[in-house]
Structures are given as C-alpha cells and as structure tokens.
Design an enzyme around this catalytic site. Structure first.
Site, short mmCIF file in Angstrom:
data_model
loop_
_atom_site.label_atom_id
_atom_site.label_comp_id
_atom_site.label_asym_id
_atom_site.label_seq_id
_atom_site.Cartn_x
_atom_site.Cartn_y
_atom_site.Cartn_z
N SER A 1 -1.41 2.82 6.55
CA SER A 1 -1.52 3.54 5.28
C SER A 1 -2.19 4.89 5.48
O SER A 1 -2.10 5.76 4.62
CB SER A 1 -2.41 2.78 4.30
OG SER A 1 -2.02 1.46 4.19
N HIS B 1 6.05 3.73 6.37
CA HIS B 1 5.06 3.24 5.39
C HIS B 1 5.79 2.61 4.21
O HIS B 1 6.22 3.31 3.30
CB HIS B 1 4.18 4.42 4.97
CG HIS B 1 3.05 4.06 4.08
ND1 HIS B 1 2.46 4.94 3.20
CD2 HIS B 1 2.37 2.89 3.91
CE1 HIS B 1 1.50 4.34 2.55
NE2 HIS B 1 1.42 3.10 2.96
N GLU C 1 7.89 5.75 3.08
CA GLU C 1 7.43 7.08 3.50
C GLU C 1 7.59 7.12 5.02
O GLU C 1 6.97 6.33 5.73
CB GLU C 1 5.95 7.22 3.08
CG GLU C 1 5.44 8.62 2.96
CD GLU C 1 4.00 8.64 2.43
OE1 GLU C 1 3.26 7.65 2.56
OE2 GLU C 1 3.62 9.69 1.89
N ASN D 1 -0.86 8.35 -0.43
CA ASN D 1 -2.28 8.08 -0.70
C ASN D 1 -3.10 9.35 -0.96
O ASN D 1 -4.12 9.30 -1.63
CB ASN D 1 -2.88 7.27 0.44
CG ASN D 1 -2.47 5.81 0.33
OD1 ASN D 1 -2.52 5.23 -0.76
ND2 ASN D 1 -2.05 5.22 1.42
N1 NAD Z 1 -1.40 -4.27 1.46
C1 NAD Z 1 -0.85 -3.14 1.03
O1 NAD Z 1 -0.68 -2.91 -0.19
C2 NAD Z 1 -0.36 -2.13 2.03
C3 NAD Z 1 0.56 -1.16 1.62
C4 NAD Z 1 1.07 -0.25 2.56
C5 NAD Z 1 0.62 -0.32 3.87
N2 NAD Z 1 -0.30 -1.28 4.24
C6 NAD Z 1 -0.72 -1.31 5.66
O2 NAD Z 1 -0.04 -2.38 6.30
C7 NAD Z 1 -0.85 -2.91 7.36
C8 NAD Z 1 -1.02 -4.40 7.16
O3 NAD Z 1 -1.66 -4.61 5.92
P1 NAD Z 1 -1.57 -6.03 5.18
O4 NAD Z 1 -2.06 -5.80 3.79
O5 NAD Z 1 -0.25 -6.67 5.42
O6 NAD Z 1 -2.68 -6.86 6.00
P2 NAD Z 1 -2.89 -8.45 6.06
O7 NAD Z 1 -4.31 -8.66 6.41
O8 NAD Z 1 -2.32 -9.11 4.83
O9 NAD Z 1 -1.96 -8.91 7.29
C9 NAD Z 1 -2.21 -8.55 8.61
C10 NAD Z 1 -1.66 -9.64 9.53
O10 NAD Z 1 -1.78 -9.19 10.88
C11 NAD Z 1 -2.13 -10.30 11.67
N3 NAD Z 1 -2.68 -9.89 12.95
C12 NAD Z 1 -3.96 -9.60 13.28
N4 NAD Z 1 -4.04 -9.29 14.59
C13 NAD Z 1 -2.78 -9.38 15.09
C14 NAD Z 1 -2.21 -9.20 16.38
N5 NAD Z 1 -2.98 -8.88 17.42
N6 NAD Z 1 -0.88 -9.38 16.54
C15 NAD Z 1 -0.09 -9.73 15.48
N7 NAD Z 1 -0.60 -9.95 14.24
C16 NAD Z 1 -1.91 -9.76 14.06
C17 NAD Z 1 -3.11 -11.07 10.80
O11 NAD Z 1 -3.28 -12.43 11.26
C18 NAD Z 1 -2.42 -10.97 9.44
O12 NAD Z 1 -1.52 -12.04 9.23
C19 NAD Z 1 -2.13 -2.10 7.33
O13 NAD Z 1 -2.02 -1.05 8.24
C20 NAD Z 1 -2.18 -1.57 5.90
O14 NAD Z 1 -2.93 -0.38 5.79
C21 NAD Z 1 -0.79 -2.19 3.35
#
Ligand code: NAD
Length: 286
Positions: free
Chosen positions: A122, A143, A155, A193
């Site tokens: 993000s 993104h 994005e 953002n």
């Molecule tokens: N949640 C949102 O609204 C949103 C929106 C856009 C972008 N993002 C971005 O997306 C990314 C993920 O966010 P999220 O909300 O899905 O997080 P989340 O915590 O829901 O999921 C992350 C997952 O990654 C796994 N993980 C951790 N270490 C790992 C590894 N070494 N190998 C493989 N998997 C691993 C975790 O076990 C978990 O299941 C972040 O960079 C976040 O900034 C999030």
C-alpha cells in the site's frame, strides 16, 4: 480469458488481500499457487474464497459449476519451491519492509529469469523493493483494492527500473481479470493513499476538535459529496492501525507536516480500537 504468455500465477500470503487476489486470478482461468507460512492460514484463505464464490453464484456472477473448477485451479501450499512454475507472482504479505524483502528474495531465487514479480504494497517504495531482487526491470507495483473480487481498480505502479514490457504485461493482465488498471509512478502513498489518507485524517481532526460527531462527518461526505462510505466508516474498514502506518509513510516520505497522523487516531490504536476487525473504532461493531 487468460493471457497468452502468463498461465500460472503465484500469490504470496493468503490473508485479506492474498486470498482475494488468488480468487480473481483463478476465476479468470489462471492456475494459482497460493503460498503462506502455515496450513491454518491457507485453510482460512481457501474458506474465504469458497464463501466469496458462493456469494458470486448467488449474484449470478458465476455458475454453480464454476465454483469447484475455480477452486481446483488453486494449489494452496507452504512450499516456496513450487513458485518455480509461476510466470507472474504477486506478493501480499504484511506491510513490513523487512518481511517483504525476505519474502521477495526467496521468490526471486526460485523464479525463472523471465518471470515478473509484483508487490501489492500500500505504501512501500516499489523502486526500493525492486532493488532488493535480481530483476528490478521485471518488478512492478500491483495495488489491488479491498475487497479484491469486488473492487475494479488496480493501481499499477512503475518503479524506476520497471521495463516497458513488464508494465505492458501487467496492464494487460489486469484487463484479463476484468479490472481497471490505472498507471502511476512510484511516490509515497502512490495516488490512492496520498489522496485518501489526508481526507480520513482531517475527518478524525474534526471529531477530535469537537467540530462534529463521526456520524455527522460521514453524513456530510456521503450526502453532500456523494461518497458511498463516509471517511470514518472507511477508516474503520481499512483499519485505524493501517491508516496511521500509511500516514507515517507519507509524513516520512514527504517531510511535510500536513501528513502528521491525528492524535485521536493514535489514541484509538493505542486503545486497541482498530476499527471493524477489533469490534470498535469510530463506531462499534457486533
Ligand atoms: N487490507 C487492505 O485493505 C489492503 C488494501 C490494499 C493493499 N494492502 C496491502 O496488502 C498486503 C497484505 O495485506 P493484508 O491486509 O492481506 O494482510 P493480512 O495480514 O490479512 O495477510 C497477510 C498474509 O501473509 C502471510 N504471510 C506472512 N509471512 C509470510 C511469508 N513469509 N510467506 C507467505 N505468506 C506470509 C500471513 O500469514 C497472512 O496470511 C500489505 O502489503 C497491505 O499493505 C492491504
């Protein structure tokens, strides 16, 4: 229709974004290798995909018969070496620089030289992440918005070294997912953002300074500006902790005080009021 050159897609992380990304690729006909660190995270991710596919069957977006076909296209695994079969990989692990670098380096070591690595970060610099791999020209930001199966925008962020071929491939790939890609360059918060977070922050300042209640702030923006969600409802949906983290990235990246996080946001985060996911933020959730 899947792309001509990309058949198999790796997704790193089966959380909120990763399972949504796996869902949309499998729905579009790609083979997906969904990788997480433990089986329980994969099980949870696959369960969410199943529930979201049921919702799409009910809405008539897919047929009953599509569901098992989509699910069998996803190989949920803890084994990084399986990524060797991927033509394109999207990283969606938590927003921590050290963790992302480690995970991207692991994938980079396994992937064939022509494969493309994308990050769903993000806020972390695409140029900086790309430089940690052996393929900065085949590295890009992708993104997706939450919830991924529903939101059309992707994005697409070009790092300093991203090649035209990588960029073109990623833009076309988004189209095959029936998403709307919008190209931007690498800068703190990208566009989404950088524009959204100051609005959420100002909404929080309005509440902190007693200008209006959260309900009144959200009503002004929904009724007056035609926003489908008010900024504080949206902040609760995104997570107040995530919002503060992104504001900190903007503040650090630009060195401009207009991005300082509202103290009320920090106070709520310190109290564990993280929004919907913790049951309380600006609003209470049962
Ligand atoms: N949640 C949102 O609204 C949103 C929106 C856009 C972008 N993002 C971005 O997306 C990314 C993920 O966010 P999220 O909300 O899905 O997080 P989340 O915590 O829901 O999921 C992350 C997952 O990654 C796994 N993980 C951790 N270490 C790992 C590894 N070494 N190998 C493989 N998997 C691993 C975790 O076990 C978990 O299941 C972040 O960079 C976040 O900034 C999030």
């Amino acid at each position: 229709m899947p792309s001509d050159t990309i058949k198999t897609v790796g997704v790193l992380g089966a959380g909120t974004m990763g399972n949504g990304i796996a869902h949309v690729f499998a729905r579009a006909g790609y083979k997906v290798i969904l990788r997480d660190v433990e089986n329980r995270f994969l099980d949870r991710g696959m369960e969410t995909i199943g529930k979201n596919l049921d919702r799409e069957v009910k809405k008539g977006r897919i047929t009953e018969a599509d569901k098992p076909a989509i699910l069998t296209r996803i190989d949920a695994t803890t084994d990084t070496s399986k990524l060797a079969a991927a033509d394109f990989v999207v990283e969606a692990v938590p927003e921590q620089l050290d963790l992302k670098v480690r995970v991207l380096k692991e994938a980079d070591a396994v992937l064939r030289p022509g494969a493309i690595l994308a990050s769903n970060t993000s806020s972390i610099s695409i140029t900086q992440l790309a430089a940690q791999t052996s393929r900065p020209e085949r590295f890009i930001g992708m993104h997706f918005m939450n919830p991924v199966p529903v939101m059309a925008l992707v994005e697409v962020i070009r790092g300093l070294a991203t090649s035209d071929d990588t960029f073109d491939t990623t833009m076309s790939l988004c189209e095959t997912l029936e998403k709307k890609p919008v190209a931007v360059n690498d800068a703190p918060g990208f566009v989404s953002n950088r524009v959204l977070m100051p609005m959420i922050n100002e909404a929080a300042f309005c509440v902190m300074e007693g200008v209006a209640t959260p309900e009144a702030v959200d009503a002004v923006m929904k009724t007056g500006m035609n926003h489908p969600m008010g900024p504080l409802e949206l902040a609760d949906f995104i997570g107040l902790d995530v919002s503060v983290d992104i504001l900190d990235v903007l503040f650090k990246g630009f060195g401009d005080s207009k991005y300082r996080a509202c103290p009320l946001l920090r106070k709520y985060v310190a109290a564990g009021w993280l929004g919907r996911k913790s049951g309380r933020g600006f609003y209470k959730y049962s």
